[in-house]
Motif scaffolding. Structure first.
Motif, PDB file in Angstrom:
ATOM      1  N   GLU A 104      11.916  22.148 -47.020  1.00 33.90           N
ATOM      2  CA  GLU A 104      10.620  22.092 -46.355  1.00 33.90           C
ATOM      3  C   GLU A 104      10.552  23.219 -45.333  1.00 33.90           C
ATOM      4  O   GLU A 104      11.472  23.390 -44.536  1.00 33.90           O
ATOM      5  CB  GLU A 104      10.418  20.753 -45.646  1.00 33.90           C
ATOM      6  N   VAL A 105       9.463  23.969 -45.342  1.00 34.91           N
ATOM      7  CA  VAL A 105       9.230  25.037 -44.362  1.00 34.91           C
ATOM      8  C   VAL A 105       8.008  24.642 -43.538  1.00 34.91           C
ATOM      9  O   VAL A 105       6.881  24.643 -44.042  1.00 34.91           O
ATOM     10  CB  VAL A 105       9.005  26.399 -45.045  1.00 34.91           C
ATOM     11  N   LEU A 106       8.238  24.294 -42.275  1.00 36.86           N
ATOM     12  CA  LEU A 106       7.167  23.923 -41.358  1.00 36.86           C
ATOM     13  C   LEU A 106       6.796  25.141 -40.529  1.00 36.86           C
ATOM     14  O   LEU A 106       7.669  25.774 -39.926  1.00 36.86           O
ATOM     15  CB  LEU A 106       7.599  22.790 -40.423  1.00 36.86           C
ATOM     16  N   LYS A 107       5.506  25.454 -40.465  1.00 39.17           N
ATOM     17  CA  LYS A 107       5.050  26.640 -39.741  1.00 39.17           C
ATOM     18  C   LYS A 107       4.343  26.243 -38.452  1.00 39.17           C
ATOM     19  O   LYS A 107       3.616  25.254 -38.411  1.00 39.17           O
ATOM     20  CB  LYS A 107       4.132  27.480 -40.637  1.00 39.17           C
ATOM     21  N   GLY A 108       4.562  27.034 -37.417  1.00 42.50           N
ATOM     22  CA  GLY A 108       4.038  26.719 -36.097  1.00 42.50           C
ATOM     23  C   GLY A 108       5.111  26.072 -35.253  1.00 42.50           C
ATOM     24  O   GLY A 108       6.065  25.466 -35.771  1.00 42.50           O
ATOM     25  N   PRO A 109       5.035  26.206 -33.913  1.00 39.90           N
ATOM     26  CA  PRO A 109       6.079  25.670 -33.030  1.00 39.90           C
ATOM     27  C   PRO A 109       6.350  24.193 -33.287  1.00 39.90           C
ATOM     28  O   PRO A 109       5.435  23.380 -33.314  1.00 39.90           O
ATOM     29  CB  PRO A 109       5.505  25.899 -31.632  1.00 39.90           C
ATOM     30  N   GLN A 110       7.615  23.864 -33.460  1.00 41.70           N
ATOM     31  CA  GLN A 110       8.046  22.478 -33.662  1.00 41.70           C
ATOM     32  C   GLN A 110       9.061  22.081 -32.597  1.00 41.70           C
ATOM     33  O   GLN A 110       9.916  21.216 -32.816  1.00 41.70           O
ATOM     34  CB  GLN A 110       8.664  22.321 -35.067  1.00 41.70           C
ATOM     35  N   GLY A 111       8.986  22.751 -31.431  1.00 41.72           N
ATOM     36  CA  GLY A 111       9.964  22.515 -30.381  1.00 41.72           C
ATOM     37  C   GLY A 111       9.984  21.088 -29.887  1.00 41.72           C
ATOM     38  O   GLY A 111      11.042  20.571 -29.495  1.00 41.72           O
ATOM     39  N   ALA A 112       8.838  20.406 -29.886  1.00 39.64           N
ATOM     40  CA  ALA A 112       8.805  19.026 -29.412  1.00 39.64           C
ATOM     41  C   ALA A 112       9.664  18.120 -30.281  1.00 39.64           C
ATOM     42  O   ALA A 112      10.148  17.083 -29.820  1.00 39.64           O
ATOM     43  CB  ALA A 112       7.366  18.524 -29.381  1.00 39.64           C
ATOM     44  N   LEU A 113       9.872  18.503 -31.550  1.00 36.37           N
ATOM     45  CA  LEU A 113      10.668  17.695 -32.466  1.00 36.37           C
ATOM     46  C   LEU A 113      12.074  18.242 -32.671  1.00 36.37           C
ATOM     47  O   LEU A 113      13.015  17.472 -32.850  1.00 36.37           O
ATOM     48  CB  LEU A 113       9.961  17.603 -33.818  1.00 36.37           C
ATOM     49  N   TYR A 114      12.222  19.581 -32.650  1.00 42.30           N
ATOM     50  CA  TYR A 114      13.498  20.176 -33.039  1.00 42.30           C
ATOM     51  C   TYR A 114      14.130  21.071 -31.978  1.00 42.30           C
ATOM     52  O   TYR A 114      15.181  21.650 -32.209  1.00 42.30           O
ATOM     53  CB  TYR A 114      13.336  20.957 -34.345  1.00 42.30           C
ATOM     54  N   GLY A 115      13.497  21.239 -30.821  1.00 38.61           N
ATOM     55  CA  GLY A 115      14.193  21.878 -29.729  1.00 38.61           C
ATOM     56  C   GLY A 115      13.910  23.346 -29.539  1.00 38.61           C
ATOM     57  O   GLY A 115      12.964  23.911 -30.069  1.00 38.61           O
ATOM     58  N   ARG A 116      14.800  23.982 -28.764  1.00 39.55           N
ATOM     59  CA  ARG A 116      14.508  25.266 -28.146  1.00 39.55           C
ATOM     60  C   ARG A 116      14.405  26.426 -29.122  1.00 39.55           C
ATOM     61  O   ARG A 116      13.948  27.495 -28.735  1.00 39.55           O
ATOM     62  CB  ARG A 116      15.570  25.575 -27.091  1.00 39.55           C
ATOM     63  N   ASN A 117      14.842  26.272 -30.356  1.00 34.88           N
ATOM     64  CA  ASN A 117      14.759  27.387 -31.299  1.00 34.88           C
ATOM     65  C   ASN A 117      13.714  27.188 -32.379  1.00 34.88           C
ATOM     66  O   ASN A 117      13.616  27.996 -33.300  1.00 34.88           O
ATOM     67  CB  ASN A 117      16.127  27.625 -31.950  1.00 34.88           C
ATOM     68  N   ALA A 118      12.924  26.128 -32.269  1.00 34.69           N
ATOM     69  CA  ALA A 118      11.876  25.885 -33.266  1.00 34.69           C
ATOM     70  C   ALA A 118      10.581  26.534 -32.819  1.00 34.69           C
ATOM     71  O   ALA A 118       9.499  26.008 -33.056  1.00 34.69           O
ATOM     72  CB  ALA A 118      11.695  24.389 -33.474  1.00 34.69           C
ATOM     73  N   ILE A 119      10.672  27.720 -32.219  1.00 35.40           N
ATOM     74  CA  ILE A 119       9.510  28.388 -31.641  1.00 35.40           C
ATOM     75  C   ILE A 119       8.541  28.859 -32.712  1.00 35.40           C
ATOM     76  O   ILE A 119       7.334  28.915 -32.494  1.00 35.40           O
ATOM     77  CB  ILE A 119       9.972  29.550 -30.735  1.00 35.40           C
ATOM     78  N   GLY A 120       9.054  29.202 -33.892  1.00 38.31           N
ATOM     79  CA  GLY A 120       8.186  29.630 -34.988  1.00 38.31           C
ATOM     80  C   GLY A 120       7.957  28.549 -36.020  1.00 38.31           C
ATOM     81  O   GLY A 120       6.966  28.570 -36.744  1.00 38.31           O
ATOM     82  N   GLY A 121       8.862  27.591 -36.094  1.00 34.28           N
ATOM     83  CA  GLY A 121       8.751  26.535 -37.080  1.00 34.28           C
ATOM     84  C   GLY A 121      10.091  25.883 -37.318  1.00 34.28           C
ATOM     85  O   GLY A 121      11.018  25.978 -36.504  1.00 34.28           O
ATOM     86  N   ALA A 122      10.223  25.222 -38.443  1.00 28.36           N
ATOM     87  CA  ALA A 122      11.470  24.547 -38.804  1.00 28.36           C
ATOM     88  C   ALA A 122      11.662  24.618 -40.309  1.00 28.36           C
ATOM     89  O   ALA A 122      10.697  24.614 -41.078  1.00 28.36           O
ATOM     90  CB  ALA A 122      11.460  23.091 -38.335  1.00 28.36           C
ATOM     91  N   ILE A 123      12.913  24.709 -40.730  1.00 31.83           N
ATOM     92  CA  ILE A 123      13.286  24.685 -42.140  1.00 31.83           C
ATOM     93  C   ILE A 123      14.211  23.495 -42.340  1.00 31.83           C
ATOM     94  O   ILE A 123      15.277  23.419 -41.723  1.00 31.83           O
ATOM     95  CB  ILE A 123      13.965  26.000 -42.564  1.00 31.83           C
ATOM     96  N   ILE A 124      13.789  22.567 -43.179  1.00 32.74           N
ATOM     97  CA  ILE A 124      14.527  21.334 -43.411  1.00 32.74           C
ATOM     98  C   ILE A 124      15.111  21.389 -44.824  1.00 32.74           C
ATOM     99  O   ILE A 124      14.370  21.458 -45.807  1.00 32.74           O
ATOM    100  CB  ILE A 124      13.617  20.092 -43.272  1.00 32.74           C
ATOM    101  N   VAL A 125      16.437  21.375 -44.926  1.00 36.25           N
ATOM    102  CA  VAL A 125      17.122  21.427 -46.211  1.00 36.25           C
ATOM    103  C   VAL A 125      17.808  20.082 -46.437  1.00 36.25           C
ATOM    104  O   VAL A 125      18.569  19.609 -45.593  1.00 36.25           O
ATOM    105  CB  VAL A 125      18.164  22.562 -46.248  1.00 36.25           C
ATOM    106  N   THR A 126      17.519  19.481 -47.574  1.00 39.15           N
ATOM    107  CA  THR A 126      18.126  18.204 -47.933  1.00 39.15           C
ATOM    108  C   THR A 126      18.946  18.399 -49.200  1.00 39.15           C
ATOM    109  O   THR A 126      18.412  18.788 -50.243  1.00 39.15           O
ATOM    110  CB  THR A 126      17.049  17.131 -48.180  1.00 39.15           C
ATOM    111  N   THR A 127      20.252  18.163 -49.102  1.00 38.73           N
ATOM    112  CA  THR A 127      21.104  18.278 -50.284  1.00 38.73           C
ATOM    113  C   THR A 127      21.047  16.974 -51.080  1.00 38.73           C
ATOM    114  O   THR A 127      20.582  15.937 -50.605  1.00 38.73           O
ATOM    115  CB  THR A 127      22.556  18.597 -49.888  1.00 38.73           C
ATOM    116  N   LYS A 128      21.510  17.038 -52.306  1.00 41.91           N
ATOM    117  CA  LYS A 128      21.487  15.847 -53.155  1.00 41.91           C
ATOM    118  C   LYS A 128      22.502  14.821 -52.654  1.00 41.91           C
ATOM    119  O   LYS A 128      23.630  15.159 -52.300  1.00 41.91           O
ATOM    120  CB  LYS A 128      21.771  16.239 -54.601  1.00 41.91           C
TER     121      LYS A 128
END
Length: 743
Positions: free
Chosen positions: A145-169
């Motif tokens: 999952e590639v989330l665009k836009g600041p996600q700092g409220a959910l993922y912290g100080r480095n989610a300034i541009g967004g978040a990338i969520i990788v789920t392995t099997k």
């Protein structure tokens, strides 16, 4: 013709209004339940995303998000981060210099060497702690999952541009596995796969791995060999246990060992100049080892869930190779005389090579409490801490023609490769955060979500450079071995989102969010060296960055859910964004700040599924940037560094049945990355880059045979330009064949 920002914004907004007004008509056409299977589907299955810390269908999630399920990951041959980034609008990846330098640029929020990342990267719930971890092999992956836009409220100080969520099997409850073997024109071969099965009655295991070995694809004409050979081994093990009815334990361990080469730059004035071959006289090395172990414990109580995530990470990377200007000794800038046929030189009679070493250890802990996700009121709160120890050394050595030797924690005393310059420091960083999120479903049509996170980051740097190697610039304090500097950065990161769902086929959302990225230390003394070389905006300390974003978006499904159409417009005010400067005088890589930048942009994504075996996709992203403040007033109004004006994606996939038990796979993906600016002065602009990837094969439930090509039409371009004229060649066409087996 220049596209008006106002007209583009207005166009996307008008489209959202038109869709919301027409949605009731579309809703009346939903008589066929089979048609409803098309929503964000792969093989008819709705994609469920968890990027907002709760499970929602992709189309109901009020954030700009691009998701890739397991089927798309296989069909599009997503093997590294660059592969899914290339399928995501308004997101770019710059791969340059060495394996640990891969910069994610997302909606104009950029990254640079030695900086904190521009996105939070979360793998199986565990946050990556260092940007050098990002560019690894992807294998046995369930979803990205590639989330665009600041996600700092959910993922912290480095989610300034967004978040990338990788789920392995996850481990399965029966013995199963898969293996894929391939060859390419490197000449190279690869293996990747996994095996899973039960452990007792309440547990399961999964072992996965990938191996790549290739001679490389970019020729070094001086050494008569490839400049980019790769040998990469990645392993991951996962154990999951239901300890009782309400406690789950998820244990994970991984390693990645990479052996390749780095620093094969050319020096040019124009980023579009690809005429020079790689001709470094030192092949050098780029060895990177990454290890991670983590434990995730989940307890489900009466009306709440508690999750604890503990993680330990260790990364070590050494790279050696030529130094400026990356030419054979006799042709090099330092060696050649002023009247050399190879150009002006200093005539010193020697050349330089270099070594860089990075050693990072980190321990992190997160605990969060949350309510069940199936109730109108959703809440979550928790805390996070991370302790990081980082050592870095950089330096130049005199190139005597005997090769380049790695330098770790002490200056070289090797007479075959004597030290010319050397800088080293150690950083002890401790960061902690508190966060909370609350959302309420007021009705079937209206929902409100609010999040708040406070991050505090304390950094302590100790100078380990021997005093004799420290820069001495008049007007700047002279550093000394053992000097200690401390600084703290902190910020509140709020996020507010309002969601309106007029029908089951349309979601409208809008909101405000803030992102925060910590500042830090350049190596001791670089501020004086930068001043001495007339470079502004660079000092021994770079400031923290914040990004405030307002966004409006829509998600829709039309034509009996055959068509998925999503869009968003946004405006961001960035303060103290990073830019990169290389100081040749002491071979250091440094960060400076752009005090204020304004960024605007939009995105449109569409997927059409006219039949079960046909999928067509298109996406368009635009980004405008405008430097509003900088110490040098001549650059105000310029584009921000590493910004690409646009991205265009077109894709087609055809998967018809050839027989009762044999299917055809044909997939083509086109990506156009628009004009790209690289530095604050906008000294050069890369022309648009057009890339095509393709894959064709036959498969059934147990095996498959495929042919593939990336950069099918062999587009020549430079992957990066950095101040001083450094360009790094992008890889040419790569093609090959693969066979897969599943049981």
């Amino acid at each position: 013709m220049k596209i008006s920002q106002t007209r583009a914004f207005a166009g996307v907004s008008a489209l959202a209004v038109a869709i919301s007004m027409s949605a009731p008509v579309a809703a009346q056409q939903q008589d066929d339940p089979a048609a409803q299977e098309g929503e964000a589907s792969q093989g008819g299955n709705t994609i469920v995303v968890t990027g907002l810390r709760r499970a929602d269908s992709l189309q109901d999630t009020p954030v700009a998000i691009t998701a890739f399920g397991a089927e798309t990951i296989d069909n599009a041959r997503i093997l590294r981060p660059a592969d899914f980034v290339a399928l995501t609008p308004n997101v770019n990846l710059v791969e340059t210099q060495n394996a640990g330098n891969a910069f994610v640029i997302i909606r104009g929020i950029t990254q640079a060497r030695n900086s904190e990342p521009s996105v939070a990267v979360v793998v199986d719930g565990v946050l990556q702690v260092n940007p050098a971890q990002f560019n690894q092999q992807l294998f046995d992956i369930e979803q990205i999952e590639v989330l665009k836009g600041p996600q700092g409220a959910l993922y912290g100080r480095n989610a300034i541009g967004g978040a990338i969520i990788v789920t392995t099997k996850e481990p399965g409850d029966q013995l199963e596995g898969n293996l894929t073997a391939g060859i390419d024109n490197g000449f190279g071969f690869s293996l990747r796969g996994g095996v899973s099965g039960p452990v007792g009655e309440t547990g399961g295991f999964r072992l996965s791995g990938a191996f790549q070995d290739t001679d490389g694809y970019i020729p070094n004409t001086y050494l008569g060999e490839e400049a980019d050979p790769v040998q990469n081994l990645s392993l991951r093990g996962r154990l999951m246990f239901d300890l009782n009815d309400n406690i789950e334990l998820d244990l994970r361990a991984s390693m990645d060992q990479l052996r390749t080469q780095a620093l094969y730059f050319n020096i040019v004035n124009d980023v579009n100049d690809t005429s020079l071959p790689v001709q470094v006289n030192n092949a050098g090395q780029n060895d990177r080892d990454i290890y991670n172990i983590s434990a995730k414990l989940t307890f489900e109580g009466d009306g709440f869930t508690v999750t604890s995530i503990t993680s330990y990470d260790w990364l070590e990377e050494i790279l050696t190779g030529d130094a400026f200007d990356f030419r054979p000794i006799e042709e090099s800038f330092f060696f050649r005389p002023a009247d050399s046929p190879f150009g002006f030189g200093l005539g010193l009679g020697f050349d330089l090579n270099q070594s860089q070493f990075l050693d990072v250890e980190a321990f992190s802990q997160e605990v969060r409490f949350e309510s069940p996700s199936n109730q109108d009121l959703f809440w979550m709160f928790g805390g996070y801490l991370i302790a990081t120890d980082r050592y870095i050394s950089t330096g130049n050595m005199v190139d005597t023609g005997a090769g380049v030797f790695p330098v770790y924690r002490e200056p070289s005393t090797n007479p075959l490769n004597p030290q010319s310059s050397f800088l080293a420091d150690e950083q002890d960083n401790f960061a902690w955060a508190l966060f909370a999120n609350v959302g309420y479903q007021f009705s079937d049509m209206f929902r409100a979500d609010a999040s708040l996170r406070y991050d505090h980051d304390k950094r302590r740097q100790t100078t380990l450079t021997p005093t004799a190697f420290l820069p001495n610039v008049p007007g700047f304090p002279q550093g000394a071995t053992g000097d200690v500097r401390q600084i703290s950065f902190d910020d509140l990161q709020p996020k507010v989102t309002l969601t309106y769902t007029p029908t089951d086929e349309v979601t409208l959302y809008g909101g405000y969010s803030r992102g925060f990225r910590s500042g830090g230390f350049n190596q001791t003394g670089v501020g004086g060296v930068a001043f001495d070389n007339g470079i502004v905006g660079v000092s021994d300390i770079y400031d923290a960055e914040t990004a405030d974003t307002f966004e409006l978006g829509f998600k829709s499904q039309l034509l009996d859910r055959m068509l998925t159409l999503n869009g968003a417009v946004y405006t961001t005010t960035s303060k103290n964004s990073y830019f990169f400067v290389f100081l040749a005088a002491n071979s250091t890589q440094n960060l400076g700040n752009v005090p204020k930048t304004k960024i605007k942009g939009l995105e449109l994504e569409a997927t059409l599924r006219p039949a079960r075996d046909v999928e067509l996709s298109a996406a368009w992203g635009l980004t405008w940037s405008d430097i509003k403040a900088f110490p040098d007033p001549t650059v105000i109004g310029n584009e921000a560094p590493l910004i690409s004006r646009s991205t265009v994606n077109l894709g087609a996939q055809f998967t018809p049945a050839l027989t009762d038990n044999l299917d055809l796979l044909m997939r083509v993906d086109y990506r156009r990355t628009g004009r790209t600016w690289w530095d604050v002065p906008n000294s050069t602009v890369r022309n648009p880059v057009n890339l095509v990837n393709a894959r064709v094969g036959v498969e059934n439930d147990s095996w498959g045979l495929y042919a593939f090509a990336s950069n099918l039409f062999n587009e020549e371009y430079n992957a990066e330009f950095s101040p001083g004229g450094f360009v790094f060649k992008a890889r040419p066409r790569i093609y090959g064949a693969e066979a897969s087996f599943r049981f």
